[in-house]
Write an enzyme that holds these catalytic residues in place. Structure first.
Site, PDB file in Angstrom:
ATOM      1  N   ASN A  40      -0.153  -4.009  -1.273  1.00  0.00           N
ATOM      2  CA  ASN A  40       0.645  -4.532  -1.865  1.00  0.00           C
ATOM      3  C   ASN A  40       0.736  -6.089  -2.147  1.00  0.00           C
ATOM      4  OD1 ASN A  40       2.691  -2.505   0.615  1.00  0.00           O
ATOM      5  ND2 ASN A  40       2.235  -2.120  -1.691  1.00  0.00           N
ATOM      6  N   GLY A  60      -5.418  -6.304  -2.246  1.00  0.00           N
ATOM      7  CA  GLY A  60      -5.956  -4.559  -1.613  1.00  0.00           C
ATOM      8  C   GLY A  60      -5.038  -3.892  -2.413  1.00  0.00           C
ATOM      9  N   ASP A  61      -4.396  -4.355  -3.756  1.00  0.00           N
ATOM     10  CA  ASP A  61      -3.484  -3.371  -4.488  1.00  0.00           C
ATOM     11  C   ASP A  61      -3.801  -3.680  -5.987  1.00  0.00           C
ATOM     12  OD1 ASP A  61      -1.135  -1.833  -5.295  1.00  0.00           O
ATOM     13  OD2 ASP A  61      -0.875  -1.982  -3.115  1.00  0.00           O
ATOM     14  N   ASP A  62      -2.754  -3.820  -6.772  1.00  0.00           N
ATOM     15  CA  ASP A  62      -2.938  -4.135  -8.216  1.00  0.00           C
ATOM     16  C   ASP A  62      -3.146  -5.533  -8.571  1.00  0.00           C
ATOM     17  OD1 ASP A  62      -2.058  -1.451  -8.530  1.00  0.00           O
ATOM     18  OD2 ASP A  62       0.095  -2.038  -8.749  1.00  0.00           O
ATOM     19  N   ASN A 101      -6.833  -2.084  -6.467  1.00  0.00           N
ATOM     20  CA  ASN A 101      -6.756  -0.707  -7.394  1.00  0.00           C
ATOM     21  C   ASN A 101      -7.017  -0.847  -8.783  1.00  0.00           C
ATOM     22  OD1 ASN A 101      -5.842   0.583  -4.916  1.00  0.00           O
ATOM     23  ND2 ASN A 101      -3.793   0.355  -5.342  1.00  0.00           N
TER      24      ASN A 101
END
Length: 420
Positions: free
Chosen positions: A203, A225-227, A249
Site C-alpha cells: 500500500n 511495494g504496490d501501485d 505492482n
C-alpha cells in the site's frame, strides 16, 4: 512559551508589499510544528516562505492553505514515528473520500508553487510502521496516513519533492484541477532484517488520483511495494511522463466501481516513457505488471472501504506509450473486472474502450503477455497495440487472451478467450 525560529521580512515593490518568512529548524528533537504553521499562516498567502535545510519535527496533523504564493522547502518535514498516535482518527484528516483514507499533511489553495529543490520534502518514518504491522493485518481505511495530500487545489505546482519512507500511499491528489508535479521521489525500502525477502511495504503507492482533472505527473521515481501510480475514479486529462517504477505492482487504473451509488469516469489518460525495474529480491520481491486495469463486479459485497461493488461508469482513451519492462513476474497488460467478486456475481457495467499500447519492450516471467478479460455486460471495443515486443520465458509460447473484446489490433499473435 512557544519558541519560533523564523524571520519575517518585507520588500516594497511600488505600492505592493512582498512578504517573505524564513524558517530554520529548532533542532535537538524540538517540536517545529508551531513555527512551521505560524510561517505559513503569515506568508502562505501572497508571500514566500523559505525553509532552511534541516529537519523539522512535526507532531500533529497540519494543513497549509496556499494562495498566490511560493514555498521553498530545503529541508524535511519529519512526521513523528508513533503509529498508535496517528491511528487515532482524531489525529488525522479524512479529506480523501475514496476508501475513507487518512491524511496527516494536507495542502489546499490555488496559484502556488512548492519547490523542494531535490533537498527537501517529507520523512514519513515508514520503517516504524512497516515493522509495527509486520504481524498485524492491514485494510483500506484503517488509519494509516497518506504522506502528502493535495485537496481542492487549483493551479498548483509541486517541484523536485522527496518523500522518504511513506507509511502508506506516498501522494494523493483529490478534487483538484490544473496541478503539476514536476519531480517526485518516493522511497519505501525495508531495512528490517526480520522481513528480508518479503514485501513488508504494501500500500505504499506512488500516488492515487481521484476526482481530479488536468494533472501532470512528470519525472517521477517511485520505489514501492504496490501501485507505482493508481488512477482512480473521475480522473480525467492525466499525463504521466518519464516515470521509473522500482518494484511493486506496476501502474493501475482502478480499482473502479466500488461504490454502487457512484459513477467512475476515467478519460484521456496518457502514460509515456515508463520504466518498470526489478529490485534485489531481498529488498523487494515484487515487480508484477506493466499496466493493469480493474473493476469490482456488478454485485455488492459489503460496504466500502473494504467491501463494495456494483458501480458503473467508463474508462476510455488511455494511451500507454514507450514502456520498458524488466523481468516482470505477472502479466505485462492485464484487465479484469472481478475485483472483490464471487462466483455467480452479476457482471460489471463499467466499460473499457479505446485502450492503446505503443512501443512496449522487455521481459516477463509469465507466458500471458496480454490478458484482457472484459465484462460480458459491456465488452471492450478498440484494444489497439503497436510495436508490442515483450517476450516471455524462453522456449515457451506467448499467450494473448481476449475475452469479451469487441476488436483488437496489432498483437504479434492471435488473441483469443483461451490464449491458444
Amino acid at each position: 512559551m512557544m519558541r519560533l525560529c523564523w524571520v519575517l521580512s518585507f520588500v516594497f515593490i511600488g505600492h505592493a508589499v512582498a512578504k517573505t518568512c524564513t524558517v530554520r529548524p529548532l533542532g535537538h528533537g524540538r517540536d517545529d510544528t508551531d513555527q512551521v504553521e505560524a510561517a505559513i499562516a503569515r506568508c502562505g498567502q501572497h508571500g514566500t516562505t523559505v525553509f532552511a535545510p534541516g529537519e523539522y519535527n512535526i507532531t500533529r496533523k497540519m494543513t497549509w492553505d496556499l494562495v498566490d504564493s511560493k514555498v521553498d522547502l530545503h529541508g524535511y518535514l519529519n512526521f513523528k514515528p508513533d503509529p498508535e498516535y496517528w491511528l487515532n482518527a482524531s489525529n488525522t484528516y479524512r479529506v480523501v473520500f475514496i476508501q475513507s483514507q487518512a491524511s496527516w499533511f494536507v495542502i489546499t489553495g490555488h496559484d502556488f508553487t512548492l519547490d523542494a529543490h531535490n533537498t527537501g520534502g517529507i520523512n514519513g518514518n515508514g520503517q516504524t510502521w512497516w515493522s509495527f504491522y509486520g504481524n498485524r493485518s492491514r485494510s483500506d481505511g484503517d488509519g494509516r496516513p497518506i504522506a502528502f495530500t493535495l485537496v481542492n487545489v487549483t493551479r498548483g505546482v509541486v517541484r523536485d519533492f522527496r518523500i522518504e519512507s511513506q507509511p502508506f500511499w506516498c501522494n494523493t491528489v483529490a478534487m483538484s484541477r490544473d496541478v503539476v508535479y514536476d519531480g517526485m521521489y518516493c522511497n519505501a525500502t525495508n531495512t528490517d532484517p526480520l522481513y528480508k525477502g518479503q514485501n513488508i511495504v504494501p500500500n505504499t503507492d506512488g500516488i492515487n488520483t481521484y476526482r481530479s482533472d488536468n494533472v501532470s505527473l512528470l519525472n517521477w521515481d517511485i520505489t514501492c511495494g504496490d501501485d507505482c501510480l493508481a488512477i482512480k475514479g473521475n480522473s480525467t486529462n492525466i499525463l504521466a511522463r518519464n516515470v521509473t517504477c522500482r518494484g511493486g505492482n506496476g501502474i493501475a487504473v482502478g480499482s473502479l466501481g466500488q461504490y454502487a451509488n457512484l459513477s467512475d469516469i476515467v478519460d484521456h489518460v496518457e502514460f509515456e516513457d515508463v520504466k518498470l525495474l526489478r529490485l534485489d529480491p531481498a529488498v523487494q520481491p515484487n515487480m508484477h505488471s506493466g499496466v493493469y486495469l480493474k473493476t469490482w463486479t456488478g454485485t455488492v459485497h459489503g460496504e466500502p472501504p473494504t467491501g463494495g461493488g456494483g458501480g458503473g461508469g467508463h474508462v476510455s482513451n488511455v494511451i500507454s506509450r514507450n514502456f520498458q519492462l524488466d523481468d516482470l513476474d505477472g502479466n505485462p497488460v492485464h484487465l479484469y473486472q472481478t475485483n472483490g467478486g464471487h462466483s455467480g456475481d452479476a457482471p460489471s457495467t463499467l466499460q473499457f474502450s479505446n485502450l492503446t499500447f505503443i512501443n512496449w519492450s522487455g521481459t516477463s516471467r509469465s507466458t500471458k503477455l496480454v490478458d484482457l478479460e472484459c465484462s460480458p455486460a459491456v465488452p471492450c471495443p478498440n484494444m489497439i497495440f503497436e510495436g508490442f515486443e515483450v517476450t516471455g520465458p524462453s522456449g515457451k509460447t506467448a499467450e494473448y487472451i481476449c475475452s469479451n473484446v469487441v476488436n483488437e489490433r496489432g498483437l504479434p499473435g492471435p488473441c483469443t478467450a483461451t490464449g491458444s
